[in-house]
Design a protein around this motif. Structure first.
Motif, PDB file in Angstrom:
ATOM      1  N   GLY A   1       0.826  -1.202   0.000  1.00  0.00           N
ATOM      2  CA  GLY A   1       0.000   0.000   0.000  1.00  0.00           C
ATOM      3  C   GLY A   1       0.861   1.254   0.000  1.00  0.00           C
ATOM      4  O   GLY A   1       0.501   2.269   0.601  1.00  0.00           O
TER       5      GLY A   1
ATOM      6  N   ASP B   1       1.505   3.241  -2.442  1.00  0.00           N
ATOM      7  CA  ASP B   1       1.120   4.204  -3.487  1.00  0.00           C
ATOM      8  C   ASP B   1       0.481   5.464  -2.921  1.00  0.00           C
ATOM      9  O   ASP B   1       0.553   6.529  -3.540  1.00  0.00           O
ATOM     10  CB  ASP B   1       0.115   3.545  -4.443  1.00  0.00           C
ATOM     11  CG  ASP B   1      -1.121   3.090  -3.681  1.00  0.00           C
ATOM     12  OD1 ASP B   1      -0.972   2.262  -2.752  1.00  0.00           O
ATOM     13  OD2 ASP B   1      -2.212   3.592  -3.978  1.00  0.00           O
ATOM     14  N   SER B   2      -0.181   5.337  -1.792  1.00  0.00           N
ATOM     15  CA  SER B   2      -0.987   6.464  -1.272  1.00  0.00           C
ATOM     16  C   SER B   2      -1.009   6.421   0.245  1.00  0.00           C
ATOM     17  O   SER B   2      -0.628   5.427   0.867  1.00  0.00           O
ATOM     18  CB  SER B   2      -2.423   6.381  -1.816  1.00  0.00           C
ATOM     19  OG  SER B   2      -3.029   5.159  -1.424  1.00  0.00           O
TER      20      SER B   2
ATOM     21  N   ARG C   1      -4.698 -10.241  -1.757  1.00  0.00           N
ATOM     22  CA  ARG C   1      -5.633 -11.266  -1.273  1.00  0.00           C
ATOM     23  C   ARG C   1      -5.285 -12.636  -1.866  1.00  0.00           C
ATOM     24  O   ARG C   1      -5.879 -13.641  -1.484  1.00  0.00           O
ATOM     25  CB  ARG C   1      -7.079 -10.886  -1.620  1.00  0.00           C
ATOM     26  CG  ARG C   1      -7.586  -9.679  -0.838  1.00  0.00           C
ATOM     27  CD  ARG C   1      -8.936  -9.220  -1.313  1.00  0.00           C
ATOM     28  NE  ARG C   1      -8.873  -8.772  -2.704  1.00  0.00           N
ATOM     29  CZ  ARG C   1      -9.925  -8.364  -3.403  1.00  0.00           C
ATOM     30  NH1 ARG C   1     -11.119  -8.322  -2.847  1.00  0.00           N
ATOM     31  NH2 ARG C   1      -9.781  -7.989  -4.662  1.00  0.00           N
TER      32      ARG C   1
ATOM     33  N   THR D   1      -7.237  -9.139   3.169  1.00  0.00           N
ATOM     34  CA  THR D   1      -6.318  -8.016   2.971  1.00  0.00           C
ATOM     35  C   THR D   1      -5.552  -7.677   4.250  1.00  0.00           C
ATOM     36  O   THR D   1      -4.337  -7.450   4.217  1.00  0.00           O
ATOM     37  CB  THR D   1      -7.103  -6.770   2.503  1.00  0.00           C
ATOM     38  OG1 THR D   1      -7.943  -7.123   1.416  1.00  0.00           O
ATOM     39  CG2 THR D   1      -6.157  -5.650   2.090  1.00  0.00           C
TER      40      THR D   1
ATOM     41  N   SER E   1      -4.350   0.054  14.073  1.00  0.00           N
ATOM     42  CA  SER E   1      -5.246   1.212  14.116  1.00  0.00           C
ATOM     43  C   SER E   1      -5.693   1.437  15.542  1.00  0.00           C
ATOM     44  O   SER E   1      -5.705   0.500  16.357  1.00  0.00           O
ATOM     45  CB  SER E   1      -6.489   0.953  13.256  1.00  0.00           C
ATOM     46  OG  SER E   1      -7.461   1.976  13.454  1.00  0.00           O
TER      47      SER E   1
ATOM     48  N   TYR F   1     -13.586  -4.498  10.142  1.00  0.00           N
ATOM     49  CA  TYR F   1     -12.265  -3.863  10.050  1.00  0.00           C
ATOM     50  C   TYR F   1     -11.581  -3.786  11.418  1.00  0.00           C
ATOM     51  O   TYR F   1     -10.390  -4.108  11.558  1.00  0.00           O
ATOM     52  CB  TYR F   1     -12.439  -2.458   9.465  1.00  0.00           C
ATOM     53  CG  TYR F   1     -11.205  -1.592   9.480  1.00  0.00           C
ATOM     54  CD1 TYR F   1     -10.262  -1.683   8.462  1.00  0.00           C
ATOM     55  CD2 TYR F   1     -10.986  -0.655  10.491  1.00  0.00           C
ATOM     56  CE1 TYR F   1      -9.134  -0.873   8.463  1.00  0.00           C
ATOM     57  CE2 TYR F   1      -9.872   0.160  10.496  1.00  0.00           C
ATOM     58  CZ  TYR F   1      -8.946   0.058   9.487  1.00  0.00           C
ATOM     59  OH  TYR F   1      -7.834   0.857   9.484  1.00  0.00           O
TER      60      TYR F   1
ATOM     61  N   PRO G   1      -2.587   4.205  13.949  1.00  0.00           N
ATOM     62  CA  PRO G   1      -3.017   5.570  13.604  1.00  0.00           C
ATOM     63  C   PRO G   1      -4.447   5.833  14.057  1.00  0.00           C
ATOM     64  O   PRO G   1      -5.262   4.916  14.167  1.00  0.00           O
ATOM     65  CB  PRO G   1      -2.945   5.597  12.062  1.00  0.00           C
ATOM     66  CG  PRO G   1      -2.213   4.345  11.652  1.00  0.00           C
ATOM     67  CD  PRO G   1      -2.454   3.353  12.746  1.00  0.00           C
TER      68      PRO G   1
ATOM     69  N   TYR H   1      -6.656   9.586   9.620  1.00  0.00           N
ATOM     70  CA  TYR H   1      -5.733  10.245   8.678  1.00  0.00           C
ATOM     71  C   TYR H   1      -6.444  10.498   7.368  1.00  0.00           C
ATOM     72  O   TYR H   1      -7.277   9.679   6.934  1.00  0.00           O
ATOM     73  CB  TYR H   1      -4.466   9.395   8.448  1.00  0.00           C
ATOM     74  CG  TYR H   1      -3.480   9.597   9.571  1.00  0.00           C
ATOM     75  CD1 TYR H   1      -2.414  10.474   9.437  1.00  0.00           C
ATOM     76  CD2 TYR H   1      -3.667   8.955  10.790  1.00  0.00           C
ATOM     77  CE1 TYR H   1      -1.541  10.701  10.490  1.00  0.00           C
ATOM     78  CE2 TYR H   1      -2.801   9.178  11.852  1.00  0.00           C
ATOM     79  CZ  TYR H   1      -1.740  10.058  11.694  1.00  0.00           C
ATOM     80  OH  TYR H   1      -0.886  10.295  12.738  1.00  0.00           O
TER      81      TYR H   1
HETATM   82  P1  NAD Z   1      -4.802   4.174   1.450  1.00  0.00           P
HETATM   83  O1  NAD Z   1      -6.033   3.782   0.730  1.00  0.00           O
HETATM   84  O2  NAD Z   1      -4.066   5.325   0.936  1.00  0.00           O
HETATM   85  O3  NAD Z   1      -3.806   2.934   1.535  1.00  0.00           O
HETATM   86  C1  NAD Z   1      -4.257   1.609   1.606  1.00  0.00           C
HETATM   87  C2  NAD Z   1      -3.585   0.837   0.503  1.00  0.00           C
HETATM   88  O4  NAD Z   1      -3.860  -0.536   0.652  1.00  0.00           O
HETATM   89  C3  NAD Z   1      -4.075   1.196  -0.878  1.00  0.00           C
HETATM   90  O5  NAD Z   1      -3.368   2.263  -1.430  1.00  0.00           O
HETATM   91  C4  NAD Z   1      -3.842  -0.096  -1.651  1.00  0.00           C
HETATM   92  O6  NAD Z   1      -2.683   0.013  -2.432  1.00  0.00           O
HETATM   93  C5  NAD Z   1      -3.619  -1.141  -0.581  1.00  0.00           C
HETATM   94  N1  NAD Z   1      -4.504  -2.273  -0.772  1.00  0.00           N
HETATM   95  C6  NAD Z   1      -5.788  -2.390  -0.375  1.00  0.00           C
HETATM   96  N2  NAD Z   1      -6.279  -3.579  -0.779  1.00  0.00           N
HETATM   97  C7  NAD Z   1      -5.284  -4.197  -1.461  1.00  0.00           C
HETATM   98  C8  NAD Z   1      -5.180  -5.446  -2.130  1.00  0.00           C
HETATM   99  N3  NAD Z   1      -6.205  -6.305  -2.160  1.00  0.00           N
HETATM  100  N4  NAD Z   1      -4.016  -5.737  -2.745  1.00  0.00           N
HETATM  101  C9  NAD Z   1      -2.974  -4.877  -2.719  1.00  0.00           C
HETATM  102  N5  NAD Z   1      -3.012  -3.695  -2.073  1.00  0.00           N
HETATM  103  C10 NAD Z   1      -4.159  -3.363  -1.471  1.00  0.00           C
HETATM  104  O7  NAD Z   1      -5.237   4.409   2.966  1.00  0.00           O
HETATM  105  P2  NAD Z   1      -4.369   4.534   4.309  1.00  0.00           P
HETATM  106  O8  NAD Z   1      -5.279   5.146   5.264  1.00  0.00           O
HETATM  107  O9  NAD Z   1      -3.066   5.135   4.071  1.00  0.00           O
HETATM  108  O10 NAD Z   1      -4.201   3.015   4.748  1.00  0.00           O
HETATM  109  C11 NAD Z   1      -2.964   2.462   5.111  1.00  0.00           C
HETATM  110  C12 NAD Z   1      -3.153   1.642   6.361  1.00  0.00           C
HETATM  111  O11 NAD Z   1      -3.469   2.494   7.440  1.00  0.00           O
HETATM  112  C13 NAD Z   1      -4.272   0.604   6.284  1.00  0.00           C
HETATM  113  O12 NAD Z   1      -3.849  -0.608   6.861  1.00  0.00           O
HETATM  114  C14 NAD Z   1      -5.344   1.236   7.130  1.00  0.00           C
HETATM  115  O13 NAD Z   1      -6.197   0.264   7.685  1.00  0.00           O
HETATM  116  C15 NAD Z   1      -4.517   1.930   8.173  1.00  0.00           C
HETATM  117  N6  NAD Z   1      -5.177   2.980   8.943  1.00  0.00           N
HETATM  118  C16 NAD Z   1      -5.665   4.071   8.323  1.00  0.00           C
HETATM  119  C17 NAD Z   1      -6.291   5.042   9.070  1.00  0.00           C
HETATM  120  C18 NAD Z   1      -6.862   6.285   8.434  1.00  0.00           C
HETATM  121  O14 NAD Z   1      -7.601   7.006   9.089  1.00  0.00           O
HETATM  122  N7  NAD Z   1      -6.549   6.591   7.200  1.00  0.00           N
HETATM  123  C19 NAD Z   1      -6.407   4.893  10.444  1.00  0.00           C
HETATM  124  C20 NAD Z   1      -5.885   3.763  11.064  1.00  0.00           C
HETATM  125  C21 NAD Z   1      -5.269   2.814  10.286  1.00  0.00           C
END
Ligand code: NAD
Ligand code: MG
Length: 340
Positions: free
Chosen positions: A102, A104-105, A156, A205, A232, A245, A275, A278
């Protein structure tokens, strides 16, 4: 123990450390990052000036917006700050080789940018439909003078997870840092709205993939290596709308605590990051309910969501040799809540 109160000063101290480090190293760092000057901020010492954390980044209300999952950072309004123009490295991960799922973003992208600017080669996993986001990160890694490896595919799938690790190891010539960060989050108001397909995809995932990827990676890891999993605050303070989740994120905490005990004898550290809210593509693509997204982060003590760049230093610290006595821990950066 109130870990919320504990985590806040430690993060401040850490950010202070980054600030001091940046101040000391800025001259040599500017030279070391000569190829990244185009991406550097115009302000000479962006972290040296104390700023009120409440005002530093966008606050709610946000414009209503939705995207299809997995969502693109490039289509968010406002665009998240992953450190593209602000993160400065100080050589803390020089020569390391990191795989970030993950990447990329969001949080993974912020970690990828930070790792590259700290001197690491970085391989990023992502879904093929996220190629435009991934291309931006890969270019930033290259601009930092580091090797960038693109690993599109669906985690997956067990076979893809194995192949992803093997490709990362082959392309980078080894592996020192594994960040299990990819995640799926789809909010549902009722348990009766959660399909078996969603439940399965969320667990595949968030729980199965880190197992498959880590199992494939461990034989390649040497003493000094670090594994990080993104859990999280939902592990401790689950929302009603994140029934499936939140359970997977509790698994993430257990992953770090159990595996750290197992891998200590190999000299490998394992930690989790927890986190809070975010501003990432996960949220407008189903992670949050659309009406709630407008007030995203309002309930934190700081009154706003975190930006991915604000948590990148935690991933750097946990990966670096500086945290050599830190294993089996969960680091929070949640704007004030979340821990037991
Ligand atoms: P995000 O969408 O930018 O990053 C999640 C990434 O997961 C995606 O970019 C994608 O590339 C990858 N992903 C999802 N399903 C996939 C699959 N089947 N195969 C390959 N890649 C896959 O969002 P984020 O918030 O940066 O998430 C990153 C992590 O942070 C996650 O584990 C999320 O649960 C966790 N998180 C996020 C928050 C929040 O508020 N954003 C809070 C707590 C935890
Ligand atoms: Mg993405």
């Amino acid at each position: 123990m109130d870990q919320t109160n504990d985590s806040a000063p430690s993060r401040r101290q850490m950010m202070g450390g980054v600030t001091a480090g940046a101040a000391m190293a800025v001259a040599s760092n500017a030279l070391a990052q000569g190829t990244t000057q185009g991406a550097q901020p115009t302000s000479p010492l962006p972290l040296a000036v104390p700023r009120d954390p409440r005002d530093e980044y966008p606050r709610p209300p946000f414009a209503r917006q939705t995207q299809a999952a997995p969502g693109l950072a490039g289509q968010m309004n406002p665009r998240p700050d992953h450190g593209e123009t602000s993160y400065r490295g100080t050589g803390r991960l020089a020569g390391r080789k990191a795989l970030i799922t993950g990447g990329d973003s969001g949080i993974g992208r912020a970690a990828a940018i930070a790792y590259a600017r700290e001197g690491a080669d970085v391989a990023i996993g992502y879904l093929p439909q996220e190629q435009s986001d991934a291309d931006e990160v890969l270019e930033i890694i290259r601009q930092a003078g580091r090797k960038a490896v693109a690993l599109p595919g669906d985690i997956r799938d067990e076979a893809f997870c194995n192949q992803m690790v093997e490709t990362a190891v082959r392309e980078m010539g080894g592996l020192d840092i594994l960040v299990n960060n990819a995640g799926k989050q789809q909010a549902q108001k009722s348990i009766t709205d959660i399909t078996t397909e969603q439940f399965d995809a969320t667990f595949k995932t968030n729980v199965y993939a880190p197992f498959w990827i880590t199992r494939a990676a461990v034989p390649h890891l040497k003493p000094g290596a670090a594994i990080i999993i993104t859990a999280s605050e939902q592990a401790y303070d689950p929302s009603a709308i994140l029934f499936d989740y939140a359970q997977t994120k509790a698994c993430g905490v257990s992953f770090a605590k159990s595996l750290s005990k197992q891998l200590a004898e190999k000299g490998i550290r394992v930690n989790a990051v927890a986190p809070g809210p975010y501003w990432t593509a996960l949220q407008p693509s189903g992670g949050a309910l659309p009406e709630a997204l407008e007030q995203f982060g309002a309930k934190t003590s700081l009154g706003r969501p975190g930006q991915p760049v604000e948590i990148a230093p935690v991933y750097v610290l946990l990966a670096s040799q500086e945290s050599s006595f830190t294993t089996g821990q969960v680091f929070g950066a949640s704007g004030g809540g979340g821990f037991p």
